[in-house]
Design an enzyme around this catalytic site. Structure first.
Site, PDB file in Angstrom:
ATOM      1  N   GLN A 145       0.846  -1.192   0.000  1.00  0.00           N
ATOM      2  CA  GLN A 145       0.000   0.000   0.000  1.00  0.00           C
ATOM      3  C   GLN A 145       0.882   1.242   0.000  1.00  0.00           C
ATOM      4  OE1 GLN A 145      -1.576   1.265   3.780  1.00  0.00           O
ATOM      5  NE2 GLN A 145      -3.625   0.844   3.065  1.00  0.00           N
ATOM      6  N   SER A 148       1.466   6.585   2.456  1.00  0.00           N
ATOM      7  CA  SER A 148       2.153   7.608   3.266  1.00  0.00           C
ATOM      8  C   SER A 148       3.385   8.167   2.567  1.00  0.00           C
ATOM      9  CB  SER A 148       2.593   7.001   4.593  1.00  0.00           C
ATOM     10  OG  SER A 148       1.523   6.395   5.233  1.00  0.00           O
ATOM     11  N   SER A 180       5.024  -1.093   4.129  1.00  0.00           N
ATOM     12  CA  SER A 180       5.215  -2.473   4.589  1.00  0.00           C
ATOM     13  C   SER A 180       5.307  -3.398   3.376  1.00  0.00           C
ATOM     14  CB  SER A 180       4.038  -2.930   5.448  1.00  0.00           C
ATOM     15  OG  SER A 180       3.725  -1.985   6.431  1.00  0.00           O
ATOM     16  N   GLU A 263      -8.627  -1.754   6.711  1.00  0.00           N
ATOM     17  CA  GLU A 263      -7.363  -1.988   7.405  1.00  0.00           C
ATOM     18  C   GLU A 263      -7.589  -2.007   8.906  1.00  0.00           C
ATOM     19  OE1 GLU A 263      -4.323   0.907   6.547  1.00  0.00           O
ATOM     20  OE2 GLU A 263      -2.810  -0.239   7.609  1.00  0.00           O
ATOM     21  N   GLU A 385      -4.474   8.920  17.974  1.00  0.00           N
ATOM     22  CA  GLU A 385      -5.139  10.229  18.062  1.00  0.00           C
ATOM     23  C   GLU A 385      -6.141  10.396  16.925  1.00  0.00           C
ATOM     24  OE1 GLU A 385      -1.845   9.757  18.286  1.00  0.00           O
ATOM     25  OE2 GLU A 385      -1.490  10.299  20.386  1.00  0.00           O
TER      26      GLU A 385
HETATM   27  C1  LIG Z   1       3.834  -0.450  11.562  1.00  0.00           C
HETATM   28  C2  LIG Z   1       3.553   0.538  10.461  1.00  0.00           C
HETATM   29  C3  LIG Z   1       3.203   0.106   9.202  1.00  0.00           C
HETATM   30  C4  LIG Z   1       2.929   1.018   8.193  1.00  0.00           C
HETATM   31  N1  LIG Z   1       2.642   0.559   6.938  1.00  0.00           N
HETATM   32  C5  LIG Z   1       2.349   1.441   5.956  1.00  0.00           C
HETATM   33  C6  LIG Z   1       2.074   0.984   4.638  1.00  0.00           C
HETATM   34  O1  LIG Z   1       2.131  -0.219   4.334  1.00  0.00           O
HETATM   35  N2  LIG Z   1       1.761   1.889   3.687  1.00  0.00           N
HETATM   36  C7  LIG Z   1       1.703   3.229   3.966  1.00  0.00           C
HETATM   37  O2  LIG Z   1       1.378   4.005   3.068  1.00  0.00           O
HETATM   38  N3  LIG Z   1       2.006   3.710   5.205  1.00  0.00           N
HETATM   39  C8  LIG Z   1       2.338   2.848   6.206  1.00  0.00           C
HETATM   40  N4  LIG Z   1       2.650   3.301   7.456  1.00  0.00           N
HETATM   41  C9  LIG Z   1       2.666   4.742   7.713  1.00  0.00           C
HETATM   42  C10 LIG Z   1       1.493   5.227   8.596  1.00  0.00           C
HETATM   43  O3  LIG Z   1       0.276   5.166   7.900  1.00  0.00           O
HETATM   44  C11 LIG Z   1       1.803   6.654   9.092  1.00  0.00           C
HETATM   45  O4  LIG Z   1       2.990   6.579   9.855  1.00  0.00           O
HETATM   46  C12 LIG Z   1       0.687   7.213   9.949  1.00  0.00           C
HETATM   47  O5  LIG Z   1      -0.460   7.484   9.175  1.00  0.00           O
HETATM   48  C13 LIG Z   1       1.098   8.477  10.708  1.00  0.00           C
HETATM   49  O6  LIG Z   1       1.645   9.417   9.852  1.00  0.00           O
HETATM   50  P1  LIG Z   1       3.063  10.124  10.186  1.00  0.00           P
HETATM   51  O7  LIG Z   1       4.038   9.051  10.499  1.00  0.00           O
HETATM   52  O8  LIG Z   1       3.358  11.029   9.048  1.00  0.00           O
HETATM   53  O9  LIG Z   1       2.809  10.939  11.517  1.00  0.00           O
HETATM   54  P2  LIG Z   1       2.118  12.378  11.637  1.00  0.00           P
HETATM   55  O10 LIG Z   1       0.873  12.391  10.835  1.00  0.00           O
HETATM   56  O11 LIG Z   1       3.132  13.424  11.325  1.00  0.00           O
HETATM   57  O12 LIG Z   1       1.733  12.428  13.171  1.00  0.00           O
HETATM   58  C14 LIG Z   1       2.665  12.801  14.188  1.00  0.00           C
HETATM   59  C15 LIG Z   1       1.899  12.880  15.508  1.00  0.00           C
HETATM   60  O13 LIG Z   1       0.895  13.904  15.457  1.00  0.00           O
HETATM   61  C16 LIG Z   1      -0.391  13.374  15.759  1.00  0.00           C
HETATM   62  N5  LIG Z   1      -1.420  14.022  14.950  1.00  0.00           N
HETATM   63  C17 LIG Z   1      -1.341  14.288  13.614  1.00  0.00           C
HETATM   64  N6  LIG Z   1      -2.483  14.863  13.194  1.00  0.00           N
HETATM   65  C18 LIG Z   1      -3.304  14.953  14.275  1.00  0.00           C
HETATM   66  C19 LIG Z   1      -4.625  15.459  14.470  1.00  0.00           C
HETATM   67  N7  LIG Z   1      -5.332  15.973  13.458  1.00  0.00           N
HETATM   68  N8  LIG Z   1      -5.168  15.386  15.728  1.00  0.00           N
HETATM   69  C20 LIG Z   1      -4.455  14.866  16.761  1.00  0.00           C
HETATM   70  N9  LIG Z   1      -3.193  14.383  16.626  1.00  0.00           N
HETATM   71  C21 LIG Z   1      -2.628  14.432  15.397  1.00  0.00           C
HETATM   72  C22 LIG Z   1      -0.299  11.902  15.427  1.00  0.00           C
HETATM   73  O14 LIG Z   1      -1.255  11.134  16.142  1.00  0.00           O
HETATM   74  C23 LIG Z   1       1.138  11.570  15.829  1.00  0.00           C
HETATM   75  O15 LIG Z   1       1.197  11.322  17.212  1.00  0.00           O
HETATM   76  C24 LIG Z   1       2.989   2.408   8.461  1.00  0.00           C
HETATM   77  C25 LIG Z   1       3.386   2.856   9.729  1.00  0.00           C
HETATM   78  C26 LIG Z   1       3.696   1.938  10.712  1.00  0.00           C
HETATM   79  C27 LIG Z   1       4.143   2.454  12.051  1.00  0.00           C
END
Ligand SMILES: Cc1cc2nc3c(=O)[nH]c(=O)nc-3n(C[C@H](O)[C@H](O)[C@H](O)COP(=O)(O)OP(=O)(O)OC[C@H]3O[C@@H](n4cnc5c(N)ncnc54)[C@H](O)[C@@H]3O)c2cc1C
Length: 406
Positions: A145, A148, A180, A263, A385
């Site tokens: 997928q 991100s 992933s 998911e 969150e």
């Molecule tokens: C185990 C794992 C597997 C994954 N697999 C995939 C995959 O296969 N494909 C893919 O595309 N992505 C994948 N991801 C990525 C994942 O979808 C993102 O890491 C996730 O959506 C969070 O985005 P970010 O890391 O950019 O954090 P950010 O969005 O930058 O968030 C940082 C912090 O701010 C908080 N925050 C952000 N916005 C808000 C809001 N509006 N209100 C309150 N709090 C907020 C968040 O909760 C977090 O604590 C994976 C991640 C992990 C950890």
């Protein structure tokens, strides 16, 4: 031999018994179930660093083919496309049985089975279903997928990877991250911006991108545990045929929402990492089982696991698992990740220093990986969150977040 529906049975109890019987006849029990025997791992991700990746991927493909031939492949997918046409509860029941057996790690195919293929069935055309779903159910194709990006996670609609229509095809440029199993996948479900001038939710289109296309580079990300389950994926002028566009141009956001809801519905509560029996056995072996605080924490995780399972059943009974605006997918994901986090913390309380210093005792230091990896589940598929925001808005009727916060 592939049994017909009367052999697998649509009744949930009969279906589960048939699955158990077939699994017992065709696979070995999972090693590590008997204390002190086999691999003591309780981590959440495959140990890619300890195995030959090509062998593991080949084993996963062979297993998917074997279970498809036996009538247990693509349980929730339509029969027309090689699935069984059964419910998510049948899927959960089968997975609970399969997780007791020594089979390749399901992380390799989960994204395809639970997210990408259902999206193709729902939003794809006949050619895409025939080309990708049938082979996917049989393990001939694996999926990842590609959502991100470095600056687009929770706020996915701010993604910048672009797909530009040029000389009769789409040309993709940009970068994804945290993908992933990209290193195992044949196709990636890609979100790309096709109209930079449209309102941001309307300018996104979904594609089914061949991972071996020229211009695709997959780089592994090394995790804190030493594992390599995730990747960065770069696109440098990747040409994608219009026949691999999923849904209409600019309609990628609706597909994304539906996919993310599926998911969140697949509870990660099977396998050694979620085995409360294993945790209780640990407390016994460490002579902590009579400690009232430890007993209370053990009872807490056992109860929370059962509540999560019952909530899944209740959601299924209410048939609203497909309601992408409803609270159940978020509620279930929060329950599962909360329970796993508490399990790791309880193991830490039982083990003390043996959680961080390897004494060589079977089944002890292994919890270190659990503690580190379960934190990832609280982020992947939408952070805690974000799930709470969805529950607040969809279930409690709270006002939507101010747009400035999005
Ligand atoms: C185990 C794992 C597997 C994954 N697999 C995939 C995959 O296969 N494909 C893919 O595309 N992505 C994948 N991801 C990525 C994942 O979808 C993102 O890491 C996730 O959506 C969070 O985005 P970010 O890391 O950019 O954090 P950010 O969005 O930058 O968030 C940082 C912090 O701010 C908080 N925050 C952000 N916005 C808000 C809001 N509006 N209100 C309150 N709090 C907020 C968040 O909760 C977090 O604590 C994976 C991640 C992990 C950890």
């Amino acid at each position: 031999m592939r049994p017909d529906n009367s052999a697998t049975g649509r009744d949930l109890g009969e279906f589960r018994a048939a699955a158990r019987e077939w699994l017992e006849a065709n696979t070995a029990p999972r090693l590590g179930d008997v204390w002190g025997s086999g691999d003591d791992g309780v981590g959440l991700f495959p140990r890619w660093e300890r195995t030959d990746a090509a062998e593991l991927i080949a084993a996963a493909r062979a297993w998917l083919a074997q279970r498809h031939d036996a009538g247990f492949g693509g349980i929730t997918l339509p029969t027309e496309w090689g699935g069984q046409g059964l419910t998510p509860l049948h899927d959960v029941a089968y997975e609970a049985e399969e997780s007791q057996r020594d089979v390749p790690p399901s992380e390799i195919w989960n994204i395809g089975q639970h997210m990408v293929m259902p999206a193709i069935v729902r939003f794809g055309d006949g050619a895409q279903r025939a080309q990708l779903v049938g082979p996917g159910v049989r393990g001939e194709l694996l999926f990842c997928q590609l959502f991100s990006e470095p600056d687009a996670g929770s706020d996915l609609a701010s993604l910048r990877t672009s797909a530009t229509w040029r000389d009769g095809a789409w040309v993709v440029d940009g970068q994804k991250v945290w993908t992933s199993v990209a290193h195992a996948a044949d196709y990636g479900m890609l979100l790309a911006r096709t109209d930079p001038d449209a309102p941001r939710h309307h300018g996104i289109t979904c594609f089914l991108l061949p991972m071996n296309a020229p211009g695709v580079t997959v780089r592994p990300i090394k995790q804190i545990t030493g594992g390599r389950s995730f990747n960065e994926v770069f696109f440098d002028g990747v040409v994608v045929d219009d026949a691999l566009r999923l849904g209409d141009v600019g309609a990628g956001w609706a597909i994304t929402r539906a996919t993310l809801a599926t998911e969140r519905v697949s509870l990660p509560l099977n396998g050694p990492h979620a085995s409360t029996d294993r945790l209780i056995e640990l407390a016994k072996r460490q002579h902590r089982i009579d400690d009232p605080v430890v007993r209370q924490r053990l009872a807490d995780v056992v109860a929370r696991k059962r509540i999560a399972e019952l909530t899944l059943e209740r959601a299924q009974a209410a048939s609203d698992l497909d309601d992408v605006h409803g609270p159940h997918p978020s509620l279930l994901k929060l329950m599962a990740t909360d329970m796993l986090t508490r399990m790791g913390a309880t193991a830490g309380a039982v083990l003390g220093p043996a959680l961080v210093a390897d004494t060589g005792d079977w089944g002890t230091y292994a919890w270190n990986t659990h503690l580190l990896e379960s934190a990832g589940l609280r982020i992947g598929g939408g952070t805690d969150e974000i799930q709470r925001n969805v529950i607040g808005e969809a279930a409690l009727g709270l006002p939507r977040e101010p747009t400035g916060a999005r």
